[in-house]
Design an enzyme around this catalytic site. Structure first.
Site, mmCIF file in Angstrom:
data_model
loop_
_atom_site.group_PDB
_atom_site.id
_atom_site.type_symbol
_atom_site.label_atom_id
_atom_site.label_comp_id
_atom_site.label_asym_id
_atom_site.label_seq_id
_atom_site.Cartn_x
_atom_site.Cartn_y
_atom_site.Cartn_z
ATOM 1 N N LYS A 35 0.845 -1.202 0.000
ATOM 2 C CA LYS A 35 0.000 0.000 0.000
ATOM 3 C C LYS A 35 0.881 1.253 0.000
ATOM 4 C CE LYS A 35 -0.359 -0.246 5.038
ATOM 5 N NZ LYS A 35 -1.216 -0.630 6.175
ATOM 6 N N TYR A 289 14.488 31.073 1.419
ATOM 7 C CA TYR A 289 13.324 31.829 1.857
ATOM 8 C C TYR A 289 13.493 32.337 3.282
ATOM 9 C CZ TYR A 289 10.631 30.245 -2.191
ATOM 10 O OH TYR A 289 10.167 30.007 -3.455
HETATM 11 C C1 PLP Z 1 -0.462 -1.383 6.977
HETATM 12 C C2 PLP Z 1 -1.031 -2.652 7.463
HETATM 13 C C3 PLP Z 1 -0.220 -3.791 7.597
HETATM 14 C C4 PLP Z 1 1.288 -3.723 7.496
HETATM 15 O O1 PLP Z 1 1.748 -3.121 8.672
HETATM 16 P P1 PLP Z 1 3.311 -3.001 9.082
HETATM 17 O O2 PLP Z 1 3.276 -2.581 10.492
HETATM 18 O O3 PLP Z 1 3.910 -1.992 8.181
HETATM 19 O O4 PLP Z 1 3.897 -4.348 8.881
HETATM 20 C C5 PLP Z 1 -0.836 -4.985 7.916
HETATM 21 N N1 PLP Z 1 -2.164 -5.047 8.102
HETATM 22 C C6 PLP Z 1 -2.970 -3.987 8.023
HETATM 23 C C7 PLP Z 1 -4.434 -4.136 8.261
HETATM 24 C C8 PLP Z 1 -2.424 -2.748 7.718
HETATM 25 O O5 PLP Z 1 -3.234 -1.671 7.656
#
Ligand code: PLP
Length: 397
Positions: A35, A289
């Site tokens: 993701k 800036y």
């Molecule tokens: C983002 C997420 C993961 C992965 O989490 P990490 O802590 O980065 O390993 C797994 N399960 C869900 C439901 C998530 O939202």
């Protein structure tokens, strides 16, 4: 590579996958979280690498991310972890994505879509984010009976697997036990209703096989999963059919303080940018800036082709952060701009336009890690990395 770019270490990724696989039992498969553009690393690139390493299931945040993977030829199971609104259900069908049923009412909406959709049911065991409450056994079983849902999985998410506090550990164990208990009942319910339907459909023994949008067949038994990165390392005894590592896959923990918990991983990402030009300032002249940087004595500055729009947090301005040039640290001078950053290279001889600066990674003996940057701006590596911009070029070394 032209302006500012990310280099992915393919060997480090393979090493991390092997490390994670070694932590979970043989029957448990990785379903990595790619993701948020694979935590900034580049979702398509990373997913392609993972496919070559034998990974055939992925987690994304939304249907659009899943569609992007499919459009780039990524096969296998793609689970959308987040809520998908009804107007995007067609995307799930078109791209053969598996949707998380966020609770009973979302499951009912997915069911009303009228066509078969692959789903994993989220069970809330205490995080109180997505999921139908584990205590609502009857409602969870109702979801299992919904005509149009092909339930490929049931999962929960642990909310305190990353702390060593005994109360959190006890809480985490309760989450896992409550999940497993609820899931067993749901699985029995599913086998029962599917068995009955199969009988009605012509006396076929066992479970009728239904073909989903991606040409996959129905699976008879929903698969269970609850562990993300920290869970894999700290609670491997709860591994089920899948594990969902995110940050660990990319070779880092959330913070440098946790590096020992997720030991043995190798960081996958290096971030680099170019020197656009070098300036000489005399005493009292200012740069950037707000004239936030003022030269004390004669100074030399280099202008880099990376800025906060690329994900370099503006809070690293004014010497909070630094970059590496020729194996030496060059502190950030003044305020980081949207597309450019000025650094002080007075102590680094020979810096010229076209040189490469390391923003995250190694140069000579020096290293600036994602931990350093995350720490300097008061966040965790997950946020820092996932905000690395779309404009950065990405390639695998
Ligand atoms: C983002 C997420 C993961 C992965 O989490 P990490 O802590 O980065 O390993 C797994 N399960 C869900 C439901 C998530 O939202």
């Amino acid at each position: 590579m032209s302006r500012a770019w990310i280099e992915l270490d393919g060997e480090a990724l393979a090493h991390n996958v092997a490390m994670l696989r070694a932590r979970i039992p043989a029957g448990c498969r990785l379903m990595p979280a790619v993701k948020a553009n694979a935590y900034g690393h580049g979702a398509v690139l990373v997913a392609k690498q993972l496919r070559q390493l034998g990974v055939d299931a992925f987690c994304v945040a939304c249907a659009q991310e899943g569609a992007e993977l499919r459009q780039n030829g990524i096969m296998g199971e793609i689970l959308v972890l987040g809520y998908t609104p009804p107007e995007d259900f067609a995307l799930l069908e078109k791209y053969g994505l598996t949707q998380t049923a966020a609770d009973h009412s979302h499951a009912a909406a997915l069911n009303r879509y009228g066509k078969k959709l692959h789903v994993h049911i989220a069970v809330d065991t205490g995080m109180h984010r997505l999921g139908e409450d584990f205590k609502h056994g009857d409602r969870l079983c109702e979801i299992m009976r919904m005509e149009n849902l092909i339930v490929d999985g049931i999962f929960t998410h642990l909310c305190a697997a990353d702390t060593a506090n005994p109360a959190d550990q006890a809480f985490t164990r309760r989450q896992a036990e409550n999940f497993l208990c609820a899931a067993e009942r749901m699985k029995r319910e599913y086998a029962f209703v599917r068995g009955k339907r199969a009988d009605r459909a012509g006396g076929v023994a066992g479970i009728r096989r239904e073909t989903g949008a991606a040409g996959r067949t129905d699976v008879s038994v929903p698969r269970l999963h609850l562990l993300a990165s920290y869970g894999i390392f700290s609670y491997p005894e709860y591994a089920q059919d899948y594990a969902r590592p995110g940050i660990a896959l990319y070779g880092v923990a959330e913070t440098g303080r946790d590096a020992a918990v997720l030991e043995g991983l190798k960081p996958v990402l290096t971030l680099k940018a170019r020197v656009a030009c070098v300036k000489r300032l005399s005493d009292g002249e200012t740069a950037g800036y707000g004239r936030a940087y003022a030269a004390r004595g004669r100074r030399r500055l280099a202008v880099l082709t990376v800025g906060y729009a690329d994900g370099l947090p503006r809070s690293l301005s004014n010497g909070v952060g630094a970059v590496l040039l020729g194996g030496k640290r060059a502190p950030i001078a003044g305020r980081i701009c949207m597309d450019q950053t000025i650094v002080d290279v007075s102590d680094i001889p020979g810096v010229r336009a076209g040189d490469t600066a390391v923003v995250i990674g190694r140069s000579g003996e020096e290293q600036i890690s994602a931990y350093d940057l995350a720490d300097q701006c008061g966040t965790i590596t997950n946020e820092l990395l996932s905000r690395l911009g779309a404009r950065l070029e990405r390639r695998v070394l």
